[in-house]
Scaffold this motif. Structure first.
Motif, PDB file in Angstrom:
ATOM      1  N   ARG A  58      35.900 -29.002   9.695  1.00 24.53           N
ATOM      2  CA  ARG A  58      35.424 -27.716   9.239  1.00 24.53           C
ATOM      3  C   ARG A  58      36.280 -26.811   8.309  1.00 24.53           C
ATOM      4  O   ARG A  58      35.834 -25.775   7.869  1.00 24.53           O
ATOM      5  N   ALA A  92      20.468 -21.902   6.323  1.00 20.42           N
ATOM      6  CA  ALA A  92      21.384 -21.213   6.782  1.00 20.42           C
ATOM      7  C   ALA A  92      21.879 -20.177   6.018  1.00 20.42           C
ATOM      8  O   ALA A  92      22.105 -20.249   4.723  1.00 20.42           O
ATOM      9  N   ASP A 126      20.645 -26.199   4.168  1.00 25.04           N
ATOM     10  CA  ASP A 126      21.612 -27.032   4.881  1.00 25.04           C
ATOM     11  C   ASP A 126      21.519 -28.447   5.254  1.00 25.04           C
ATOM     12  O   ASP A 126      20.385 -28.926   6.114  1.00 25.04           O
ATOM     13  N   CYS A 157      23.698 -30.229   6.529  1.00 30.20           N
ATOM     14  CA  CYS A 157      24.931 -30.808   7.351  1.00 30.20           C
ATOM     15  C   CYS A 157      23.953 -30.880   8.996  1.00 30.20           C
ATOM     16  O   CYS A 157      24.321 -31.715   9.741  1.00 30.20           O
ATOM     17  N   GLY A 158      23.217 -29.826   8.932  1.00 27.33           N
ATOM     18  CA  GLY A 158      22.585 -29.872  10.740  1.00 27.33           C
ATOM     19  C   GLY A 158      23.523 -29.988  11.593  1.00 27.33           C
ATOM     20  O   GLY A 158      23.100 -30.589  12.627  1.00 27.33           O
ATOM     21  N   SER A 159      24.528 -29.090  11.636  1.00 28.15           N
ATOM     22  CA  SER A 159      25.453 -29.211  12.700  1.00 28.15           C
ATOM     23  C   SER A 159      25.971 -30.424  12.990  1.00 28.15           C
ATOM     24  O   SER A 159      26.264 -30.951  14.245  1.00 28.15           O
ATOM     25  N   TRP A 160      26.183 -31.380  12.041  1.00 26.97           N
ATOM     26  CA  TRP A 160      26.710 -32.633  11.942  1.00 26.97           C
ATOM     27  C   TRP A 160      25.825 -33.652  12.649  1.00 26.97           C
ATOM     28  O   TRP A 160      26.284 -34.830  13.163  1.00 26.97           O
ATOM     29  N   LEU A 198      20.613 -31.571  14.464  1.00 31.24           N
ATOM     30  CA  LEU A 198      19.315 -30.750  14.338  1.00 31.24           C
ATOM     31  C   LEU A 198      18.252 -31.258  13.660  1.00 31.24           C
ATOM     32  O   LEU A 198      17.949 -30.938  12.569  1.00 31.24           O
ATOM     33  N   HIS A 223      16.974 -25.742  12.278  1.00 30.42           N
ATOM     34  CA  HIS A 223      17.594 -24.717  13.287  1.00 30.42           C
ATOM     35  C   HIS A 223      16.412 -23.878  13.894  1.00 30.42           C
ATOM     36  O   HIS A 223      15.333 -23.681  13.370  1.00 30.42           O
ATOM     37  N   LYS A 227      24.654 -35.718  20.082  1.00 27.24           N
ATOM     38  CA  LYS A 227      24.024 -34.951  19.122  1.00 27.24           C
ATOM     39  C   LYS A 227      22.615 -34.566  19.186  1.00 27.24           C
ATOM     40  O   LYS A 227      22.226 -33.834  19.947  1.00 27.24           O
ATOM     41  N   GLY A 231      21.266 -29.548  19.689  1.00 25.14           N
ATOM     42  CA  GLY A 231      22.291 -28.577  19.439  1.00 25.14           C
ATOM     43  C   GLY A 231      22.991 -27.857  20.313  1.00 25.14           C
ATOM     44  O   GLY A 231      23.942 -27.004  20.175  1.00 25.14           O
TER      45      GLY A 231
END
Ligand code: PLP
Length: 421
Positions: free
Chosen positions: A24, A44, A54, A56-59, A62, A66, A265, A270
């Motif tokens: 990050r 985002a 986004d 990346c989607g929280s890696w 997601l 979101h 994941k 999430g």
């Protein structure tokens, strides 16, 4: 000074490197990390109020985008009944039933709190079941940050430019044999040498932590055959792949059953969660039935379980995979020519993709390390300026979710096609 820059300064005083997970920190792309404030669907918004699409989607968790309404409702309703009990709950059974329905080749599920815990315990279980210690692992595959796996690991370790970690005793990694991804001949040689000492081969069946690298034809079946021939166990780490390309694991979908599969994941939607699954003959070696110990204060946390359950139920009911794949294929096709003209290409499966600054095809970590990383840096910041948030490293996968529309993907296509180094 931007609000993100201000926050990053504050963070660095209090949190090592200003981050709670190294990649990050933007070290491989340079500049200041974007601090997110809130997100909805495919978008985002940063602390500065800038809107990003986004990717990346929280890696990876997601896949529905979101803050999807039904998922939020499940979170809120469950949290209102109590955040954690540390007792058995019906929800845990329902999630286990749901996972087994979607992965019919397995009998039992153990829930943990992260992908790291899942792989760490899967390895302990494999060693406990076989009574052996040696393990084969592939360079560039990342299996979380347990000591045993920090040998030429992918993801943040590559981004940091280190192939291992201080603080890991040599003795721990002594039993880990490292092989280039897709190199079945080397695996065979090691298996022949180790004979009855090999406990497990662990692999990402589709590698996602050196960017997206596909297994070559016969590679995974070859690993299955080799483990079977010497009585070792095959562990598929599907923390990224599981429920990603279809409503099941990759192993189940191609008919190659690992002995143990690790998940994370998507199955938490999430929330922090991980799991490992296998046939009962293997799973029953776990305590309290067997002598392989594993435990967790918050394992099976009701809020995380409810979030993951709702996510899997939606994936099963709506099966967004075809549409995600269509958007991914469009991205790939509509950028092929312009990328080829600058010596780059997109590697993609379904909605998972990596834009490599190399001509390709790439089959292992050495290949990926030949990419043009300076070009990636430049590209990354131009995408940010165009309102597109990608994972900040050449070694990662980006994700198209069910919330992305064709218009969103068209914005990405246009930005890529407009990119000039
Ligand atoms: N395994 C794979 C394939 C992963 O990609 C990751 C994380 O990215 C992990 C394990 C570790 O999961 P976590 O970050 O939840 O500990």
């Amino acid at each position: 000074m931007t609000k993100s820059a201000e926050l990053f300064e504050r963070a660095q005083e209090l949190i090592p490197g200003g981050v709670n997970s190294p990649v990050r920190a933007f070290n491989s792309v340079g500049g200041t990390p974007v601090f997110f404030d809130h997100a909805k669907g495919a978008y985002a918004w940063s602390a500065d109020g800038d809107k990003y699409i986004d990717y990346c989607g929280s890696w990876g968790p997601l896949i529905l985008g979101h803050a999807r309404e039904e998922v939020l409702t499940a979170v809120n309703e469950t949290a209102a009944k109590g955040m954690s009990f540390g007792t058995c709950t019906e929800l845990e059974i329902t999630l286990a039933e749901q996972i087994i329905k979607m992965i019919p080749s397995v009998d039992k599920v153990r829930l943990v709190n992260s992908g790291t815990e899942a792989t760490m315990t899967a390895l302990r279980l494999a060693r406990g079941v076989t009574g052996r210690n040696k393990v084969i692992k592939f360079a560039g595959c990342y299996h979380g940050h347990a000591d045993s796996f920090l040998v030429a690991a992918g993801s943040g370790l590559l981004t940091a430019g280190i192939s291992s970690s201080a603080g890991v005793p040599d003795k721990v990694v002594e039993d880990i044999h490292l092989v280039p991804y897709n190199d079945l001949a080397s695996v065979k040689e090691i298996v022949d040498n180790l004979g009855d000492d090999l406990a497990a081969i662990i692999v990402e069946p589709i590698a996602g932590n050196m960017g997206l690298i596909e297994p070559l034809d016969g590679f995974l079946q070859g690993l299955k055959d080799l483990t079977q021939s010497c009585g070792a166990l095959l562990i598929f780490d599907e923390v990224i792949n599981g429920f990603r390309l279809g409503p099941t694991t990759y192993g189940q979908s191609i008919g190659i059953e690992a002995d143990i599969t690790t998940l994370g994941k998507i199955i938490g939607g999430g929330m922090p969660i991980g799991a490992f699954v296998a046939k009962k003959e293997i799973m029953d070696h776990l305590s309290p039935l067997g002598d392989v110990y594993q435990a967790g204060t918050l394992s099976g946390n009701p809020v995380a379980v409810a979030t993951g359950l709702k996510t899997l139920q939606i994936l099963e009911a709506e099966s967004p995979y075809g549409e995600i794949d269509r958007l991914g294929a469009k991205l790939e096709a509509d950028t092929r020519e312009s990328l080829a003209s600058i010596g780059a290409h997109i590697k993609r499966l379904g909605g998972v993709f990596t834009l490599f600054f190399a001509k390709g095809p790439l089959t292992n970590l050495d290949d990926v390390q030949g990419c043009d990383f300076d070009r990636f840096k430049d590209f990354y910041h131009k995408m940010l300026a165009a309102g597109i948030y990608l994972p900040p490293s050449q070694y990662e996968c980006a994700f198209i979710s069910a919330a992305h529309t064709e218009a969103d993907v068209d914005v990405l296509i246009a930005a890529i096609n407009a990119y000039t180094p």
